[in-house]
Enzyme design. Structure first.
Site, PDB file in Angstrom:
ATOM      1  N   ALA A  63      17.035  40.637  43.765  1.00 11.35           N
ATOM      2  CA  ALA A  63      18.172  39.756  44.001  1.00 11.35           C
ATOM      3  C   ALA A  63      18.487  39.037  42.686  1.00 11.35           C
ATOM      4  O   ALA A  63      17.641  38.958  41.800  1.00 11.35           O
ATOM      5  CB  ALA A  63      17.814  38.746  45.083  1.00 11.35           C
ATOM      6  N   GLU A 105      13.762  46.854  48.349  1.00 15.99           N
ATOM      7  CA  GLU A 105      14.209  46.759  49.744  1.00 15.99           C
ATOM      8  C   GLU A 105      15.451  47.612  49.990  1.00 15.99           C
ATOM      9  O   GLU A 105      15.579  48.249  51.037  1.00 15.99           O
ATOM     10  CB  GLU A 105      14.458  45.287  50.102  1.00 15.99           C
ATOM     11  CG  GLU A 105      13.142  44.505  50.156  1.00 15.99           C
ATOM     12  CD  GLU A 105      13.329  43.011  50.359  1.00 15.99           C
ATOM     13  OE1 GLU A 105      14.080  42.404  49.561  1.00 15.99           O
ATOM     14  OE2 GLU A 105      12.742  42.459  51.294  1.00 15.99           O
ATOM     15  N   GLU A 125       8.400  39.048  44.303  1.00 16.08           N
ATOM     16  CA  GLU A 125       8.846  37.788  44.910  1.00 16.08           C
ATOM     17  C   GLU A 125       7.742  36.746  44.938  1.00 16.08           C
ATOM     18  O   GLU A 125       7.972  35.571  44.643  1.00 16.08           O
ATOM     19  CB  GLU A 125       9.336  38.025  46.356  1.00 16.08           C
ATOM     20  CG  GLU A 125      10.704  38.673  46.466  1.00 16.08           C
ATOM     21  CD  GLU A 125      10.615  40.188  46.586  1.00 16.08           C
ATOM     22  OE1 GLU A 125       9.628  40.771  46.091  1.00 16.08           O
ATOM     23  OE2 GLU A 125      11.521  40.791  47.180  1.00 16.08           O
TER      24      GLU A 125
HETATM   25  N1  T1G Z   1      18.074  38.095  38.491  1.00 13.49           N
HETATM   26  C1  T1G Z   1      18.794  37.673  37.443  1.00 13.49           C
HETATM   27  N2  T1G Z   1      18.432  37.884  36.155  1.00 13.49           N
HETATM   28  C2  T1G Z   1      17.302  38.557  35.947  1.00 13.49           C
HETATM   29  C3  T1G Z   1      16.492  39.037  37.002  1.00 13.49           C
HETATM   30  C4  T1G Z   1      16.922  38.788  38.331  1.00 13.49           C
HETATM   31  N3  T1G Z   1      16.225  39.194  39.399  1.00 13.49           N
HETATM   32  N4  T1G Z   1      15.438  39.678  36.471  1.00 13.49           N
HETATM   33  C5  T1G Z   1      15.578  39.601  35.135  1.00 13.49           C
HETATM   34  N5  T1G Z   1      16.699  38.930  34.816  1.00 13.49           N
HETATM   35  C6  T1G Z   1      17.215  38.651  33.473  1.00 13.49           C
HETATM   36  C7  T1G Z   1      16.224  37.820  32.662  1.00 13.49           C
HETATM   37  O1  T1G Z   1      16.399  36.448  32.943  1.00 13.49           O
HETATM   38  C8  T1G Z   1      16.629  38.177  31.258  1.00 13.49           C
HETATM   39  O2  T1G Z   1      17.796  37.472  30.952  1.00 13.49           O
HETATM   40  C9  T1G Z   1      17.018  39.646  31.370  1.00 13.49           C
HETATM   41  O3  T1G Z   1      17.274  39.871  32.762  1.00 13.49           O
HETATM   42  C10 T1G Z   1      15.963  40.609  30.896  1.00 13.49           C
HETATM   43  O4  T1G Z   1      14.744  40.280  31.547  1.00 13.49           O
HETATM   44  C11 T1G Z   1      15.891  39.574  48.610  1.00 13.49           C
HETATM   45  C12 T1G Z   1      14.670  37.284  47.333  1.00 13.49           C
HETATM   46  C13 T1G Z   1      13.087  43.386  35.618  1.00 13.49           C
HETATM   47  C14 T1G Z   1      10.724  43.757  34.826  1.00 13.49           C
HETATM   48  O5  T1G Z   1      11.332  38.857  40.499  1.00 13.49           O
HETATM   49  O6  T1G Z   1      10.265  41.087  36.455  1.00 13.49           O
HETATM   50  O7  T1G Z   1      14.655  40.096  45.175  1.00 13.49           O
HETATM   51  O8  T1G Z   1      16.817  35.685  29.596  1.00 13.49           O
HETATM   52  O9  T1G Z   1      13.465  39.583  29.507  1.00 13.49           O
HETATM   53  O10 T1G Z   1      10.879  42.448  29.961  1.00 13.49           O
HETATM   54  O11 T1G Z   1      13.575  39.887  48.790  1.00 13.49           O
HETATM   55  O12 T1G Z   1      12.896  40.773  34.224  1.00 13.49           O
HETATM   56  O13 T1G Z   1      17.832  37.678  28.549  1.00 13.49           O
HETATM   57  O14 T1G Z   1      19.268  36.020  29.732  1.00 13.49           O
HETATM   58  O15 T1G Z   1      12.328  39.926  31.720  1.00 13.49           O
HETATM   59  O16 T1G Z   1      12.649  44.247  30.327  1.00 13.49           O
HETATM   60  C15 T1G Z   1      12.696  39.668  42.714  1.00 13.49           C
HETATM   61  C16 T1G Z   1      12.124  39.626  37.952  1.00 13.49           C
HETATM   62  C17 T1G Z   1      13.827  38.694  42.862  1.00 13.49           C
HETATM   63  C18 T1G Z   1      12.222  40.566  39.086  1.00 13.49           C
HETATM   64  C19 T1G Z   1      12.601  43.330  33.185  1.00 13.49           C
HETATM   65  N6  T1G Z   1      12.746  40.277  41.428  1.00 13.49           N
HETATM   66  N7  T1G Z   1      12.352  40.315  36.700  1.00 13.49           N
HETATM   67  O17 T1G Z   1      11.720  42.873  32.204  1.00 13.49           O
HETATM   68  O18 T1G Z   1      13.282  41.902  30.428  1.00 13.49           O
HETATM   69  S1  T1G Z   1      13.806  37.860  44.411  1.00 13.49           S
HETATM   70  C20 T1G Z   1      12.059  39.829  40.388  1.00 13.49           C
HETATM   71  C21 T1G Z   1      11.401  40.958  36.015  1.00 13.49           C
HETATM   72  C22 T1G Z   1      14.318  39.015  45.525  1.00 13.49           C
HETATM   73  C23 T1G Z   1      14.612  39.741  47.860  1.00 13.49           C
HETATM   74  C24 T1G Z   1      14.256  38.645  46.961  1.00 13.49           C
HETATM   75  C25 T1G Z   1      11.751  41.477  34.661  1.00 13.49           C
HETATM   76  C26 T1G Z   1      12.038  42.985  34.593  1.00 13.49           C
HETATM   77  P1  T1G Z   1      17.946  36.654  29.622  1.00 13.49           P
HETATM   78  P2  T1G Z   1      13.373  40.343  30.774  1.00 13.49           P
HETATM   79  P3  T1G Z   1      12.100  42.925  30.656  1.00 13.49           P
END
Ligand code: T1G
Length: 693
Positions: A63, A105, A125
């Site tokens: 998300a 999901e 998450e």
């Molecule tokens: N939403 C918005 N921006 C995101 C993002 C996300 N989920 N994930 C990463 N970014 C932005 C991050 O801030 C950075 O931006 C850029 O992308 C590159 O990230 C319904 C409720 C995917 C493995 O927790 O683990 O889904 O700082 O530097 O090393 O159940 O980002 O450059 O402006 O980390 O290549 C669950 C979190 C959400 C994934 C990539 N998902 N992200 O790593 O680059 S909750 C997560 C990561 C959810 C559902 C629920 C990593 C990555 P900026 P990066 P990277």
């Protein structure tokens, strides 16, 4: 159509390609685009299947975190997922990169899943304090079984494509071009008249209360204090208590509650802060990192060895230079032994260890550092010795070779002058054990070239560390803040709080251990040496609280001698030490101190507010550019509990006005020397703002 989802029809197969950089999060336009793609697929009789895939380096990584806390733009992700689930034509997820959270999901709600071989799947998450909210806790057990579902959703770690296939989470591993493979896969489904199938219609696996109970116990220990892991277990259990659709509704409620809670806010703050600290705010745009492919380490004690291991583990060649042959040999034996134990435990393969060892070249001659582009100095923490080493390094390495000191307390500006090449000198302060701890305090000295700063920030990341930039001061960010906690802890003991109670207060706040248990673990002789090194700047009261010196004089050095603040049995299990009580009573008697009962609240406030106040000073002095640097450093360097968001985020939650009022009270009780409020703190309170806003 949406600007982030391209819809195209190739014969009987439709394709929705999501292109929403950087990580294809399910932002509003992606959700709208997917919903539209499903509607069109359903409406067009010529279309028999829909492929969903992503452009760029990854499938949906979750998300969109930036949308949390804002009003929802329809449709919500669960609505889109329900549309997929119920579609009358087969939907195939063709995935690559990292398939995470809401992205996983989406994939699980599709009827078929194929993945490139190096794809990783996971539910991160939990690391953000969130319960998955779009079916993850319901579809995963139905597809992969209970044990795998519990592990994936509560631990947050990834599973690779082979693992996902073995666990029934995907149907096939695709070779070559993913788009073509997906098309071929869809054609085969159509040819075999295989229609849609929904994971939600599978039965839950057999219930296993023991599995839940074991997970509950492990999570309560490993993720102590965090609420999300246990709530995720509750969410999985919904599958046994109600039907699939009702469970989805309740799961979404749990998800929303978790997102609105303080722990998730704190953990999301740290996620953003971690990315923020990588960007140094005042570096000129032309300050590009220098190329580094040969690193040197001089000084092969505990820290030097750990640094050599960290560098070699990242696949970089390292020249390890020790004092003499016997030191170098002892260091290599130590390194080999540590890695051998990892092989024995199964966390490393022998092949990986051999590769790393091959990257290490050893020497006892600093001239061998001439061919390196960056040298990390980790010799004895002694000013004269370090200055001599920097003078040598200044002469023996090429101009432009970066000279980084791993000092914890010494003034890097003085080392810079000694080198004769101050602009190439900086600090790289690793934490012990250096091959394990993620935090790296990179230190910019007065004359450090901006290119050097850019280089060590990039290099830190390359060797798997989390680099935070600090200015020069006594102890940098972590040790300077920690020294205030230690001071208060000793004062509290002098005033009547027992070390065990103080430890308990910090443990229940969420630190992995209290200051006295930590002292026993690190060695009281080590602590006494650190106190001695800094005695010149200590106050009389700090010198008087000389418990550590008293214990060292009695041969009580902590865990290693079986006695320190606590007594330890052969298994290093701690119990109260009557000698400690006697020492404290005699100390009070000797100095005419009256011991009083001290509340847990006062203990907590004195230990933690002293650190926050020091953090505010670091900000005011510009040692830390932003509160983010402090929160990231304290969480990753000292074990400040991550679900509080770190000291500065936590303090904002309390309210800086309240904090200042307490500090003023402690000042009245304890004196200006210890409790003068940071000017920045007073300013923020006057302006009605927090550290962040
Ligand atoms: N939403 C918005 N921006 C995101 C993002 C996300 N989920 N994930 C990463 N970014 C932005 C991050 O801030 C950075 O931006 C850029 O992308 C590159 O990230 C319904 C409720 C995917 C493995 O927790 O683990 O889904 O700082 O530097 O090393 O159940 O980002 O450059 O402006 O980390 O290549 C669950 C979190 C959400 C994934 C990539 N998902 N992200 O790593 O680059 S909750 C997560 C990561 C959810 C559902 C629920 C990593 C990555 P900026 P990066 P990277």
């Amino acid at each position: 159509m949406s600007d982030t989802v391209q819809f195209a029809v190739h014969g009987a197969i439709a394709e929705a390609v999501i292109d929403n950089p950087p990580v294809n999060a399910t932002s509003a336009s992606v959700r709208q685009g997917l919903a539209e793609a499903i509607r069109r697929t359903e409406a067009d009789p010529a279309i028999h299947a829909l492929v969903v895939r992503c452009a760029g380096k990854t499938f949906i990584a979750g998300a969109d975190i930036r949308e949390f806390g804002k009003p929802l733009v329809e449709p919500g992700l669960p609505d889109v997922i329900a549309m997929m689930d119920r579609a009358t034509k087969p939907i195939i997820a063709a995935v690559h990169g990292t398939v995470l959270g809401g992205g996983f999901e989406v994939a699980l709600a599709c009827h078929y899943r194929i993945a490139l071989p190096d794809t990783k799947f996971g539910f991160p998450e939990v690391n953000l304090g969130i319960v998955p909210g779009a079916g993850g806790t319901q579809r995963t057990p139905r597809l992969a079984g209970l044990a795998a579902a519990i592990r994936l959703t509560t631990e947050g770690g990834p599973i690779d494509a082979a693992g996902a296939l073995a666990n029934g989470l995907i149907d096939a591993i695709a070779e070559g071009n993913l788009g073509i493979a997906a098309h071929v896969y869809a054609e085969a489904l159509i040819a075999e008249s295989k229609g849609p199938r929904s994971a939600g219609q599978l039965p839950m696996p057999a219930d296993d209360p023991t599995l839940f109970e074991e997970a509950r116990q492990t999570l309560s220990r490993k993720m102590r204090g965090q609420s999300a892991p246990l709530k995720i277990l509750d969410a999985i259990r919904l599958g046994y208590d109600m039907d699939f659709d009702a469970a989805l509704v309740r799961e979404l409620e749990l998800c929303r509650e978790s997102i609105a809670g303080p722990q998730s806010r704190a953990l999301r703050h740290l996620f953003a802060a971690e990315r923020e600290v990588a960007r140094v705010p005042d570096l000129p745009a032309d300050a590009v990192a220098r190329p580094i492919d040969r690193i040197g380490v001089i000084g092969l004690g505990v820290m030097g060895r750990g640094i050599v291991m960290a560098v070699a583990s990242a696949g970089l060649p390292v020249m390890a230079v020790g004092l003499d042959r016997s030191h170098v040999d002892a260091a290599m034996q130590g390194i080999t032994k540590l890695w051998a134990s990892s092989v024995a435990k199964g966390s490393l393969t022998q092949e990986a260890v051999d590769k790393r060892l091959a990257l290490i070249t050893i020497s006892d001659d600093p001239r061998d550092l001439a061919a390196t582009q960056l040298v990390i100095e980790a010799v004895t923490e002694d000013r004269a010795i370090k200055q001599a080493v920097f003078a040598t390094l200044g002469q023996m390495t090429q101009p432009g070779t970066i000279l980084a000191s791993n000092t914890s307390f010494l003034n890097i500006d003085a080392l810079a002058e000694a080198s004769g090449r101050a602009e190439d000198v900086c600090g790289m302060h690793f934490f012990n054990p250096a091959h394990v701890m993620r935090l790296l305090e990179n230190v910019r000295a007065a004359r450090t070239n901006p290119e050097v700063v850019a280089t060590i920030m990039a290099l830190g990341k390359r060797i798997g560390k989390l680099p935070v930039l600090s200015g020069v001061c006594d102890g940098f960010i972590v040790n300077r803040m920690l020294s205030k906690r230690s001071r208060e802890a000793f004062f509290l003991v002098e005033e009547g709080a027992s070390p065990a109670l103080i430890d308990k207060v910090l443990l229940s706040y969420g630190f992995p251990m209290g200051p006295f248990a930590l002292g026993d673990l690190a060695g009281l002789d080590v602590q006494a040496a650190a106190r001695k090194a800094r005695a010149a700047s200590a106050t009389e009261r700090e010198l008087r609280a000389n418990f550590v010196e008293q214990m060292v004089a009695q041969g009580r050095l902590g865990q290693k001698t079986g006695s320190g603040w606590y007594i330890y049995d052969e298994k290093r299990k701690a119990s109260p030490n009557p000698q400690t009580d006697a020492m404290i009573a005699a100390h009070a008697e000797r100095h005419g101190l009256t011991l009083r009962a001290i509340s847990e609240e006062e203990i907590r406030e004195r230990l933690l507010y002293a650190m926050v106040n020091e953090g505010a000073k670091l900000l005011g002095e510009g040692i830390a550019a932003r509160p983010q640097e402090i929160d990231i450093a304290m969480v990753n360097g000292l074990g400040w509990p991550n679900y509080t968001g770190g000291p500065m985020h936590w303090a904002d939650g309390i309210g800086l006005d309240k904090l200042l009022a307490r500090i003023e009270r402690f000042r009245a009780e304890q004196g200006d020397a210890y409790w003068t409020p940071a000017p920045l703190l007073a300013r923020h309170v006057a302006e009605g703002r927090g550290f962040y806003a």
